[in-house]
Design a protein around this motif. Structure first.
Motif, PDB file in Angstrom:
ATOM      1  N   SER A 649       5.304   8.544  -2.870  1.00 43.43           N
ATOM      2  CA  SER A 649       5.207   9.915  -3.238  1.00 43.43           C
ATOM      3  C   SER A 649       4.319   9.928  -4.368  1.00 43.43           C
ATOM      4  CB  SER A 649       6.268  10.547  -3.506  1.00 43.43           C
ATOM      5  OG  SER A 649       7.029  10.647  -2.139  1.00 43.43           O
ATOM      6  N   GLN A 650       4.511   9.078  -5.412  1.00 45.35           N
ATOM      7  CA  GLN A 650       3.825   8.844  -6.665  1.00 45.35           C
ATOM      8  C   GLN A 650       2.388   8.773  -6.274  1.00 45.35           C
ATOM      9  OE1 GLN A 650       5.708   6.351  -9.542  1.00 45.35           O
ATOM     10  NE2 GLN A 650       7.423   7.314  -9.485  1.00 45.35           N
ATOM     11  N   ASN A 651       2.150   7.799  -5.551  1.00 45.62           N
ATOM     12  CA  ASN A 651       0.868   7.427  -5.238  1.00 45.62           C
ATOM     13  C   ASN A 651      -0.168   8.580  -4.626  1.00 45.62           C
ATOM     14  OD1 ASN A 651       0.903   4.894  -6.537  1.00 45.62           O
ATOM     15  ND2 ASN A 651       1.398   3.915  -4.632  1.00 45.62           N
ATOM     16  N   ARG A 652       0.661   9.372  -3.757  1.00 41.70           N
ATOM     17  CA  ARG A 652      -0.145  10.379  -3.080  1.00 41.70           C
ATOM     18  C   ARG A 652      -0.273  11.462  -4.036  1.00 41.70           C
ATOM     19  NH1 ARG A 652       4.710   9.705   0.855  1.00 41.70           N
ATOM     20  NH2 ARG A 652       3.992   8.184   2.580  1.00 41.70           N
ATOM     21  N   VAL A 653       0.333  11.933  -4.908  1.00 45.48           N
ATOM     22  CA  VAL A 653       0.131  12.654  -6.143  1.00 45.48           C
ATOM     23  C   VAL A 653      -0.917  12.321  -7.077  1.00 45.48           C
ATOM     24  CG1 VAL A 653       1.113  13.910  -8.257  1.00 45.48           C
ATOM     25  CG2 VAL A 653       2.545  13.749  -5.922  1.00 45.48           C
ATOM     26  N   LYS A 654      -0.864  11.111  -7.389  1.00 47.08           N
ATOM     27  CA  LYS A 654      -1.925  10.322  -8.087  1.00 47.08           C
ATOM     28  C   LYS A 654      -3.582  10.607  -7.135  1.00 47.08           C
ATOM     29  CE  LYS A 654       0.571   7.116 -10.881  1.00 47.08           C
ATOM     30  NZ  LYS A 654       0.579   5.670 -11.089  1.00 47.08           N
ATOM     31  N   SER A 655      -3.373  10.267  -5.925  1.00 49.59           N
ATOM     32  CA  SER A 655      -4.703  10.610  -5.392  1.00 49.59           C
ATOM     33  C   SER A 655      -5.275  11.682  -5.348  1.00 49.59           C
ATOM     34  CB  SER A 655      -4.582   9.856  -3.764  1.00 49.59           C
ATOM     35  OG  SER A 655      -3.722  10.926  -2.869  1.00 49.59           O
ATOM     36  N   LEU A 681      -9.365   4.777  -6.863  1.00 45.82           N
ATOM     37  CA  LEU A 681      -8.352   4.957  -6.089  1.00 45.82           C
ATOM     38  C   LEU A 681      -7.826   3.569  -5.643  1.00 45.82           C
ATOM     39  CD1 LEU A 681      -6.207   6.656  -4.745  1.00 45.82           C
ATOM     40  CD2 LEU A 681      -7.437   6.796  -2.775  1.00 45.82           C
ATOM     41  N   ALA A 682      -8.721   2.879  -5.019  1.00 50.17           N
ATOM     42  CA  ALA A 682      -8.197   1.371  -4.589  1.00 50.17           C
ATOM     43  C   ALA A 682      -7.947   0.482  -5.839  1.00 50.17           C
ATOM     44  CB  ALA A 682      -9.456   0.652  -3.880  1.00 50.17           C
ATOM     45  N   LEU A 683      -8.506   0.608  -7.132  1.00 49.57           N
ATOM     46  CA  LEU A 683      -8.303  -0.152  -7.917  1.00 49.57           C
ATOM     47  C   LEU A 683      -6.845   0.374  -8.530  1.00 49.57           C
ATOM     48  CD1 LEU A 683     -11.525  -0.803  -9.965  1.00 49.57           C
ATOM     49  CD2 LEU A 683     -10.186  -2.549  -8.641  1.00 49.57           C
ATOM     50  N   GLY A 684      -6.490   1.529  -8.690  1.00 52.56           N
ATOM     51  CA  GLY A 684      -5.325   2.059  -9.133  1.00 52.56           C
ATOM     52  C   GLY A 684      -3.997   1.775  -8.256  1.00 52.56           C
ATOM     53  N   LEU A 685      -4.388   1.602  -6.763  1.00 49.75           N
ATOM     54  CA  LEU A 685      -3.220   1.324  -6.090  1.00 49.75           C
ATOM     55  C   LEU A 685      -2.749  -0.269  -6.386  1.00 49.75           C
ATOM     56  CD1 LEU A 685      -4.327   3.064  -2.794  1.00 49.75           C
ATOM     57  CD2 LEU A 685      -2.256   3.769  -4.270  1.00 49.75           C
ATOM     58  N   LEU A 686      -3.978  -1.049  -6.402  1.00 52.70           N
ATOM     59  CA  LEU A 686      -3.481  -2.370  -6.793  1.00 52.70           C
ATOM     60  C   LEU A 686      -2.754  -2.483  -8.000  1.00 52.70           C
ATOM     61  CD1 LEU A 686      -6.939  -4.319  -6.000  1.00 52.70           C
ATOM     62  CD2 LEU A 686      -4.904  -4.520  -4.715  1.00 52.70           C
ATOM     63  N   SER A 687      -3.042  -1.880  -9.090  1.00 53.05           N
ATOM     64  CA  SER A 687      -2.486  -1.677 -10.485  1.00 53.05           C
ATOM     65  C   SER A 687      -1.064  -1.447 -10.163  1.00 53.05           C
ATOM     66  CB  SER A 687      -3.246  -1.024 -11.242  1.00 53.05           C
ATOM     67  OG  SER A 687      -2.662  -1.001 -12.513  1.00 53.05           O
ATOM     68  N   SER A 688      -0.870  -0.116  -9.329  1.00 56.84           N
ATOM     69  CA  SER A 688       0.407   0.557  -9.567  1.00 56.84           C
ATOM     70  C   SER A 688       1.361  -0.457  -8.754  1.00 56.84           C
ATOM     71  CB  SER A 688       0.304   1.742  -8.985  1.00 56.84           C
ATOM     72  OG  SER A 688      -0.140   2.035  -7.577  1.00 56.84           O
ATOM     73  N   ASN A 689       0.947  -1.030  -7.818  1.00 56.79           N
ATOM     74  CA  ASN A 689       1.726  -1.936  -6.852  1.00 56.79           C
ATOM     75  C   ASN A 689       1.773  -3.580  -7.574  1.00 56.79           C
ATOM     76  OD1 ASN A 689       2.507  -0.548  -4.201  1.00 56.79           O
ATOM     77  ND2 ASN A 689       0.272  -0.128  -4.631  1.00 56.79           N
ATOM     78  N   GLY A 690       1.182  -3.588  -8.673  1.00 57.06           N
ATOM     79  CA  GLY A 690       1.483  -4.965  -9.424  1.00 57.06           C
ATOM     80  C   GLY A 690       0.914  -5.809  -8.820  1.00 57.06           C
ATOM     81  N   ILE A 696      -5.309 -10.442  -3.795  1.00 55.60           N
ATOM     82  CA  ILE A 696      -5.860  -9.685  -3.062  1.00 55.60           C
ATOM     83  C   ILE A 696      -7.194  -9.041  -3.408  1.00 55.60           C
ATOM     84  CG2 ILE A 696      -5.377  -7.574  -1.463  1.00 55.60           C
ATOM     85  CD1 ILE A 696      -2.461  -8.015  -1.605  1.00 55.60           C
ATOM     86  N   LYS A 697      -8.218  -9.242  -3.017  1.00 55.06           N
ATOM     87  CA  LYS A 697      -9.307  -8.873  -3.387  1.00 55.06           C
ATOM     88  C   LYS A 697     -10.104  -7.675  -2.709  1.00 55.06           C
ATOM     89  CE  LYS A 697     -10.790 -13.758  -4.509  1.00 55.06           C
ATOM     90  NZ  LYS A 697     -11.882 -14.889  -4.448  1.00 55.06           N
ATOM     91  N   GLU A 721      -2.734   6.388   2.117  1.00 54.77           N
ATOM     92  CA  GLU A 721      -1.747   5.825   3.117  1.00 54.77           C
ATOM     93  C   GLU A 721      -2.181   4.344   3.707  1.00 54.77           C
ATOM     94  OE1 GLU A 721       1.151   7.062   3.605  1.00 54.77           O
ATOM     95  OE2 GLU A 721       0.482   8.588   2.100  1.00 54.77           O
ATOM     96  N   ILE A 722      -3.666   4.199   4.091  1.00 52.90           N
ATOM     97  CA  ILE A 722      -3.994   3.123   4.921  1.00 52.90           C
ATOM     98  C   ILE A 722      -4.208   2.023   3.864  1.00 52.90           C
ATOM     99  CG2 ILE A 722      -6.188   2.101   5.940  1.00 52.90           C
ATOM    100  CD1 ILE A 722      -6.820   4.763   7.203  1.00 52.90           C
ATOM    101  N   ILE A 723      -4.517   2.192   2.643  1.00 51.64           N
ATOM    102  CA  ILE A 723      -4.564   0.856   1.679  1.00 51.64           C
ATOM    103  C   ILE A 723      -3.199   0.529   1.132  1.00 51.64           C
ATOM    104  CG2 ILE A 723      -5.360   0.225  -0.645  1.00 51.64           C
ATOM    105  CD1 ILE A 723      -7.949   2.177  -0.462  1.00 51.64           C
ATOM    106  N   THR A 724      -2.144   1.632   0.873  1.00 52.52           N
ATOM    107  CA  THR A 724      -0.947   1.196   0.740  1.00 52.52           C
ATOM    108  C   THR A 724      -0.152   0.578   1.749  1.00 52.52           C
ATOM    109  OG1 THR A 724      -0.731   3.384  -0.704  1.00 52.52           O
ATOM    110  CG2 THR A 724       1.473   2.317   0.122  1.00 52.52           C
ATOM    111  N   ASN A 725      -0.455   0.949   2.988  1.00 50.57           N
ATOM    112  CA  ASN A 725       0.164   0.173   4.097  1.00 50.57           C
ATOM    113  C   ASN A 725      -0.406  -1.277   4.436  1.00 50.57           C
ATOM    114  OD1 ASN A 725       1.510   0.274   6.927  1.00 50.57           O
ATOM    115  ND2 ASN A 725      -0.342  -0.346   7.588  1.00 50.57           N
TER     116      ASN A 725
END
Length: 812
Positions: A649-655, A681-690, A696-697, A721-725
């Motif tokens: 949910s946090q990632n969805r709000v961030k997007s 957005l892609a770089l943020g998702l990598l960072s938020s998921n540690g 993963i490049k 949603e697709i990148i998070t999946n």
């Protein structure tokens, strides 16, 4: 005197004058010229013969010198004489040296040796007693030290003599002399010089028979040649031969026949006599021939021409006989008669032709008699007046068709035209009003002139009624445009190609605060434009010149008092009849008030832009607060599944928050750079998921496009949603991998692809029937975008989304 007598006199006088002229010319010029030729020829021959004689003497002198140097008197002893003579004084030596005499004598004039040789007969001859006596008498003054050269005047033939002293051996008390002689041979000189018709003589300047005279060549060469041409058949040339003292000793006389003079004189006399006889014969024959062949026939031609002239019948011809110049003259006369006949026929044809032209010309034409009656009209005249020929010709006067207001004027013009003293006062072209059969009035432009040699007037009429109406319409149009210019709220100015003001409207004076046109007419256009704009003026007009027109161009204008105002200018070119630009016309409008309103609108827009940026910024901040609240809430749960739901949910709000962040950072508050958004957005998702970016490049292949907020937010959620999946399921247990994101546009369709090279989705998973929240959200967002979604399971998982940008729709 008739033609025959005149011809005879002309032939006789011509012949006499010609013969006399020929004789005088030949006597004065030609014969005299040939006399000069004879004299020059005699002088040249004398010079040649003199040169040949002197050269012969020099040659003999060289021979004698040579022989004296090689001769020893000791050789004259009886025992040696025979051998020496046989060896050196042979007949062949006489021939080779061309000498006739060799004599050796001593100082006492005693002859020691002598030999004479005939070169023509080539045999030895006795030495003449005359020569021996000449030597023994001591007539030659011999000098033991020098040579002597001269001519010995023998009785039979002069001889050229060269005497040289010779060696005396051991006996020096006696002197010896060598005499070498050569007979003067005039035939040999003629043969050597090529002069074959001359008689050459030596004449001594003494009365003695035996006399020797020494000759000096240098003195003799300088003696001039004298010519004597008293005789009619010969010419004599004389020159003097001189001794070493310059004294004349001999005269050389060359006598030549005057062959050129005689032959030419005989030829001229024969020619003149022959010419006289032949001329007399030819004159008589010519006179008889002229009388028979020319004069008689010429008289016949004259009679024929006189007869034809009296009868005025151009179809008759003169009689022609034989084939000569008179026959050509007769043919020429017949051809002239034929041409005159043709010309007469052409005149008749021309009359018919001009009558046809008169009848069928496009201009109404009529001929008017002296009394004003109409004598002839054409069809166009009938059309204008509405009457037929039978109604007009001989029945109506021209003034019958003139309106009352112009009748007096037309009558006056006709009277002036018929008066020779005042015809120049009648105008050739004028306008009047014509009255038709139906009573209509037509405006007519007429051209009238007298027909030469008559009292008839030729008049042509041109209907200018339509032209007059057009002029009225044009005048009305001009008045309308003048009114438009006067009442127009815009100023109108016309300038030439140099920028000089040629015209301006009243509004222009008012706009620039001038009182009179003369204050600006003739001034340069830069006078009414602010000095800060002067660099733009000439490039601007050059652009107008090339394009023809430029609209809505803003200039800073200058009024009379120096104040400025903003002017909007529309300028176009004005072309002449040849299509060349000759001036510019400009319309100037004061847009100071509009600029003020425009600036107010810009200020209002800037305020709204700042407000929208502030809204986007506040929305982004509120979403970050929501993200923080979700993160704080998730910390109260220990269940990882619950925490994962909060994280998603946090990632969805961030997007969504990132979209608002990009919007207030963008110059265009309604659109964002979506390629830049995807990367962030892609770089943020990598960072938020540690996730380490080396594990993963990301592989981004993105074209730059700008999308509106209505498309960007659902597309960002879909991408989230697709990148998070992929991050959660594609790379289990820390497996390395690559996520590739692409963005392209083909025509109006955007194509976005998200793929990974992970383990892939289960084969039994169907997107439409999936019960997971993520997949349901993906399908919901695809429907919201009205997009097409396809999935590929080759080497991982690949989502392809094709969509169009959603159009903005008002919410209120």
């Amino acid at each position: 005197m008739n033609l025959r007598g005149k011809t005879l006199i002309i032939i006789g006088v011509t012949l006499i004058v010609l013969i006399f002229t020929l004789y005088m010319v030949s006597q004065a010029l030609i014969i005299h010229s040939f006399d000069e030729i004879d004299e020059n020829n005699a002088r040249r021959n004398m010079e040649i013969i003199q040169g040949a004689l002197l050269k012969d003497m020099e040659s003999l002198n060289d021979t004698a010198q040579y022989m004296s140097k090689n001769f020893d008197t000791s050789l004259l002893s009886p025992e040696q004489e025979s051998n020496y003579i046989k060896k050196n004084l042979t007949n062949q030596n006489f021939i080779n040296s061309r000498i006739n005499l060799v004599v050796i004598y001593d100082s006492s004039k005693r002859v020691l040796y002598s030999k004479a040789f005939d070169l023509e007969k080539k045999k030895q001859i006795p030495v003449s007693d005359e020569l021996k006596n000449y030597i023994s008498n001591g007539s030659i003054n011999s000098n033991s030290n020098t040579s002597v050269n001269g001519v010995l005047a023998l009785s039979n033939n002069p001889m050229i003599i060269s005497i040289w002293p010779i060696s005396s051996g051991n006996n020096r008390s006696t002197s010896y002399f060598l005499m070498v002689g050569r007979y003067f041979n005039s035939e040999e000189i003629k043969r050597n010089t090529g002069i074959k018709t001359s008689e050459i003589k030596f004449i001594p300047h003494t009365t003695q028979n035996m006399y020797f005279n020494e000759i000096d060549p240098s003195f003799s060469k300088e003696t001039p040649v004298m010519i004597q041409s008293n005789e009619s058949n010969s010419i004599n040339s004389f020159t003097i031969l001189r001794d070493d003292l310059g004294k004349a000793v001999y005269s050389l006389n060359v006598k030549m026949p005057r062959t050129i003079h005689e032959q030419f004189y005989e030829t001229v006399l024969y020619y003149l006599l022959s010419f006289l006889i032949i001329g007399l014969v030819i004159g008589v024959i010519l006179l008889l021939y002229l009388d028979k062949v020319i004069l008689k026939r010429l008289s016949g031609l004259i009679n024929d021409v006189t007869t034809i002239g009296e009868s005025s019948d151009l179809s008759k011809r003169v009689s022609v006989t034989e084939n000569d110049e008179l026959q050509k003259l007769g043919n020429s006369i017949n051809q002239m008669l034929y041409r005159l006949e043709l010309l007469n026929n052409k005149i008749l044809v021309s009359q018919r032709k001009y009558k046809t032209i008169f009848e069928n010309t496009g201009t109404a034409t009529a001929t008017i008699e002296e009394d004003g009656k109409i004598a002839l009209i054409n069809k166009e005249f009938e059309k204008i007046v509405g009457y037929s020929k039978t109604d007009i010709i001989g029945k109506k006067a021209f003034l019958d068709f003139v309106a009352d207001e112009d009748r007096k004027k037309m009558s006056h013009y006709h009277t002036l035209r018929l008066d020779p003293t005042h015809s120049h006062a009648a105008p050739r072209n004028y306008e009047f009003k014509l009255l038709t059969k139906k009573g209509n009035i037509k405006n007519i432009f007429s051209t009238a002139s007298l027909i030469p040699e008559t009292k008839k007037t030729l008049i042509s009429l041109l209907d200018i009624t339509d032209k007059k109406n057009a002029e009225k319409a044009l005048k009305a149009s001009e008045e309308m445009y003048k009114t438009l210019i006067k009442t127009s709220p815009d100023a109108l100015i016309v300038i030439d190609l140099k920028g000089t003001i040629k015209f301006l409207s009243p509004r222009a004076l008012e706009l620039y605060d001038y009182n009179h046109k003369k204050e600006l007419i003739g001034e340069n256009i830069t006078k009414i434009i602010d000095s800060t704009e002067k660099e733009r003026i000439f490039p601007f007009f050059e652009n107008v010149f090339n394009k023809g027109i430029l609209k809505n161009t803003e200039f800073k204008m200058s009024k009379k008092d120096g104040t400025n105002f903003s002017g909007e200018v529309n300028v176009s070119v004005i072309k002449n009849d040849q299509g060349n630009v000759e001036s510019f016309m400009g319309i100037i409008r004061d847009i100071t008030h509009h600029k003020k309103i425009e600036n107010e609108i810009k200020r209002s827009l800037n305020e709204k832009e700042m407000l929208i940026k502030e809204i986007h910024h506040r929305v982004k901040n509120n979403m970050q607060i929501i993200t923080s609240l979700l993160n704080l809430q998730s910390s109260y749960f220990e269940d990882e599944n619950v925490k994962s739901v909060f994280k998603e949910s946090q990632n969805r709000v961030k997007s969504m928050a990132m979209v608002h962040e990009k919007l207030y950072q963008s110059k265009d508050l309604a659109r964002i750079n979506f390629a830049d958004y995807i990367k962030s957005l892609a770089l943020g998702l990598l960072s938020s998921n540690g996730i380490d970016s080396n594990v993963i490049k990301l592989n981004l292949d993105l074209d730059t496009f700008y999308l509106g907020i209505d498309t960007a937010i659902p597309l960002g959620l879909l991408l989230n949603e697709i990148i998070t999946n992929s991050l959660k399921h594609a790379f289990p247990h820390g497996k390395n991998g690559t996520i590739t994101i692409g963005l392209r546009k083909k025509d109006s369709i955007f194509i976005m692809s998200i793929s990974d090279d992970g383990v892939g989705l289960p084969h039994d998973l169907e997107l439409e029937n999936s019960t997971t929240l993520g997949m349901k959200l993906i399908m919901s967002l695809v429907d919201q975008l009205d997009a097409d979604l396809t999935m590929e399971r080759i080497k991982g998982t690949k989502f392809i989304i094709k969509f169009r940008e959603l159009k903005y729709t008002k919410r209120i």
